[in-house]
Enzyme design. Structure first.
Site, PDB file in Angstrom:
ATOM      1  CG  ASP A  93      -2.107   0.949   1.003  1.00  0.00           C
ATOM      2  OD1 ASP A  93      -2.802   1.237   1.963  1.00  0.00           O
ATOM      3  OD2 ASP A  93      -2.307   1.395  -0.142  1.00  0.00           O
ATOM      4  CG  ASP A 267      -6.160  -5.545   2.129  1.00  0.00           C
ATOM      5  OD1 ASP A 267      -6.729  -4.733   1.380  1.00  0.00           O
ATOM      6  OD2 ASP A 267      -5.967  -5.346   3.352  1.00  0.00           O
ATOM      7  CB  CYS A 305     -10.091 -27.138   8.211  1.00  0.00           C
ATOM      8  SG  CYS A 305      -8.653 -26.071   8.034  1.00  0.00           S
ATOM      9  CB  CYS A 307      -5.067 -25.848   8.696  1.00  0.00           C
ATOM     10  SG  CYS A 307      -5.842 -25.763  10.316  1.00  0.00           S
ATOM     11  CB  CYS A 310      -8.451 -28.779  11.259  1.00  0.00           C
ATOM     12  SG  CYS A 310      -9.202 -27.174  11.542  1.00  0.00           S
ATOM     13  CG  HIS A 336      -8.425 -22.839  11.447  1.00  0.00           C
ATOM     14  ND1 HIS A 336      -8.882 -23.969  10.793  1.00  0.00           N
ATOM     15  CD2 HIS A 336      -9.523 -22.058  11.636  1.00  0.00           C
ATOM     16  CE1 HIS A 336     -10.198 -23.891  10.623  1.00  0.00           C
ATOM     17  NE2 HIS A 336     -10.611 -22.734  11.115  1.00  0.00           N
TER      18      HIS A 336
HETATM   19  C1  LIG Z   1      -9.635  -1.962   6.581  1.00  0.00           C
HETATM   20  N1  LIG Z   1     -10.293  -1.105   5.621  1.00  0.00           N
HETATM   21  C2  LIG Z   1      -9.592  -0.460   4.667  1.00  0.00           C
HETATM   22  N2  LIG Z   1     -10.164   0.422   3.821  1.00  0.00           N
HETATM   23  C3  LIG Z   1      -9.149   0.907   3.048  1.00  0.00           C
HETATM   24  C4  LIG Z   1      -9.146   1.889   2.053  1.00  0.00           C
HETATM   25  C5  LIG Z   1      -7.914   2.248   1.472  1.00  0.00           C
HETATM   26  C6  LIG Z   1      -7.853   3.321   0.476  1.00  0.00           C
HETATM   27  O1  LIG Z   1      -8.866   3.971   0.088  1.00  0.00           O
HETATM   28  N3  LIG Z   1      -6.628   3.642  -0.002  1.00  0.00           N
HETATM   29  C7  LIG Z   1      -5.483   2.964   0.386  1.00  0.00           C
HETATM   30  N4  LIG Z   1      -4.310   3.355  -0.168  1.00  0.00           N
HETATM   31  N5  LIG Z   1      -5.492   1.952   1.290  1.00  0.00           N
HETATM   32  C8  LIG Z   1      -6.696   1.596   1.858  1.00  0.00           C
HETATM   33  C9  LIG Z   1      -6.709   0.583   2.859  1.00  0.00           C
HETATM   34  C10 LIG Z   1      -5.446  -0.143   3.304  1.00  0.00           C
HETATM   35  C11 LIG Z   1      -5.316  -1.494   2.600  1.00  0.00           C
HETATM   36  C12 LIG Z   1      -3.970  -2.145   2.878  1.00  0.00           C
HETATM   37  C13 LIG Z   1      -3.529  -2.362   4.188  1.00  0.00           C
HETATM   38  C14 LIG Z   1      -2.290  -2.947   4.414  1.00  0.00           C
HETATM   39  C15 LIG Z   1      -1.471  -3.324   3.366  1.00  0.00           C
HETATM   40  C16 LIG Z   1      -1.901  -3.112   2.063  1.00  0.00           C
HETATM   41  C17 LIG Z   1      -3.161  -2.526   1.815  1.00  0.00           C
HETATM   42  C18 LIG Z   1      -7.945   0.265   3.445  1.00  0.00           C
HETATM   43  N6  LIG Z   1      -8.244  -0.597   4.464  1.00  0.00           N
END
Ligand SMILES: CNc1nc2cc3c(=O)[nH]c(N)nc3c(CCc3ccccc3)c2[nH]1
Length: 373
Positions: A93, A267, A305, A307, A310, A336
């Site tokens: 990210d 993710d 499962c 894993c 389990c 798990h």
């Molecule tokens: C939990 N909800 C959540 N909504 C998100 C919206 C966005 C967004 O609008 N823009 C960006 N750049 N990232 C977002 C992320 C982080 C995702 C992530 C985390 C860790 C590693 C790699 C990727 C989000 N995560």
């Protein structure tokens, strides 16, 4: 092995798709779930065991790694793949989301964001250009544009301003990314819950041109119903022949509903983070191993499962090691939960390929309704 980044769809069922993303470091079967390896590790898991669950790709984090150990140090040590002993694809990210959710004192401007490290209070700056440089130094295969995840709720005016800044940052990200065959830059759609803004964002991203597209600005507290309302139109505003990544999602039923609405990549920290708190995902629903009701139960977590938890351990044992705060508890419950998520994704891929996603989804919900987890 290809030296290029390619995406081929192999089957569709309604709006759902299944296919393959081919990268120089390996193929990614879609729909795909990507375990989060924030600080260069999927917590409580060895990389070979993450691979054993069926994961084709891991996530890393610009925000965390730029603070510690720094991108320059990872680059000097051969890049993130070598550093964390994962030779398959890595997506990182761009850092903006984590700055807003983790860092202290921060200042936003057209240039980017300055902030204080949540680790030692030191001052740092993230701009589209610096984010591209960090992700290049890390060596990640799929790079995310530097954006602002619009907070929820936002007024139409706030959302529009935020989205339009993210689109200017997407332009700068594309320019700074440069020409890197085999590596991909994904654009991130914003626009909160406003259809016209989602359309404007998609059009701007399409104009710039990216190897893949993310639906951003969701899983930020809007709830499943509102998220699905947005997903009823937003994914299909993005190019049909490129991967669509829904960031931060989600619970198993969120993923099933989003796959039905045309999403290819996911993710979420849920399977790993909740595993460490004793929350366990099974085909019949969720249980918490901490509950005393498990202390004499000789059954596995989930009879279907494969894993290690389990195959070799009872609920009673897992209850015991969780209560005793033994390290093996985090290892077995994380393994798990990640296995459960990967089995869900392979079930979805097979169902789409067979054209009977509707049956798979009906079974998914019916089994969870049986109770007796
Ligand atoms: C939990 N909800 C959540 N909504 C998100 C919206 C966005 C967004 O609008 N823009 C960006 N750049 N990232 C977002 C992320 C982080 C995702 C992530 C985390 C860790 C590693 C790699 C990727 C989000 N995560």
């Amino acid at each position: 092995m290809t030296q290029r980044f390619e995406f081929a769809l192999s089957a569709r069922d309604g709006r759902a798709r299944t296919g393959l993303i081919k990268t120089p470091r390996g193929d990614i079967r879609t729909p795909a779930f990507m375990p989060v390896g924030t600080a260069a590790t999927v917590k409580a898991m060895m990389p070979e065991n993450v691979r054993a669950t069926g994961a084709d790709i891991l996530l890393g984090n610009t925000y965390h790694l730029m603070l510690r150990p720094t991108a320059e140090r990872i680059d000097a040590l051969g890049g993130l793949h070598t550093f964390m002993n994962w030779d398959r694809p890595i997506l990182t990210d761009s850092g903006g989301f984590q700055v807003m959710s983790l860092s202290g004192l921060r200042k936003m401007s057209e240039e980017g964001v300055t902030f204080k490290s949540h680790i030692d209070g030191s001052k740092h700056e993230l701009t589209p250009e610096r984010s591209m440089e960090i992700q290049r130094l890390l060596g990640s295969d799929i790079v995310m544009c530097f954006d602002e995840c619009t907070p929820f709720p936002a007024t139409e005016a706030e959302s529009l301003r935020s989205m339009q800044m993210s689109m200017r940052w997407a332009n700068r990200s594309r320019a700074a990314f440069g020409d890197r065959p085999g590596y991909a830059l994904f654009g991130i759609q914003q626009g909160s819950v406003f259809k016209d803004q989602r359309a404007e964002s998609a059009e701007k991203l399409r104009e710039i041109g990216f190897e893949g597209y993310a639906v951003g600005g969701l899983a930020v507290g809007e709830g499943q119903e509102l998220m699905f309302d947005v997903l009823d139109y937003a994914p299909e505003m993005l190019p049909d022949d490129r991967p669509r990544y829904l960031m931060g999602v989600g619970k198993p039923d969120d993923i099933v509903g989003a796959v039905q609405r045309g999403i290819d990549m996911f993710d979420c920290v849920l399977p790993s983070r909740s595993g460490r708190t004793g929350q366990v995902f099974t085909r019949r629903g969720v249980l918490n191993i901490k509950n005393a009701r498990h202390q004499n139960d000789p059954r596995p977590l989930d009879t279907e499962c494969r894993c290690p938890a389990c195959q070799h351990y009872s609920r009673a044992y897992l209850h015991h090691v969780f209560r005793s705060q033994e390290i093996i508890s985090s290892m077995l419950l994380t393994w798990h939960n990640l296995q459960y998520y990967q089995d869900l994704m392979s079930g979805l891929r097979a169902a789409i390929a067979a054209g009977d996603l509707a049956t798979f989804v009906a079974d998914f919900h019916a089994t969870r309704a049986l109770g007796d987890v």
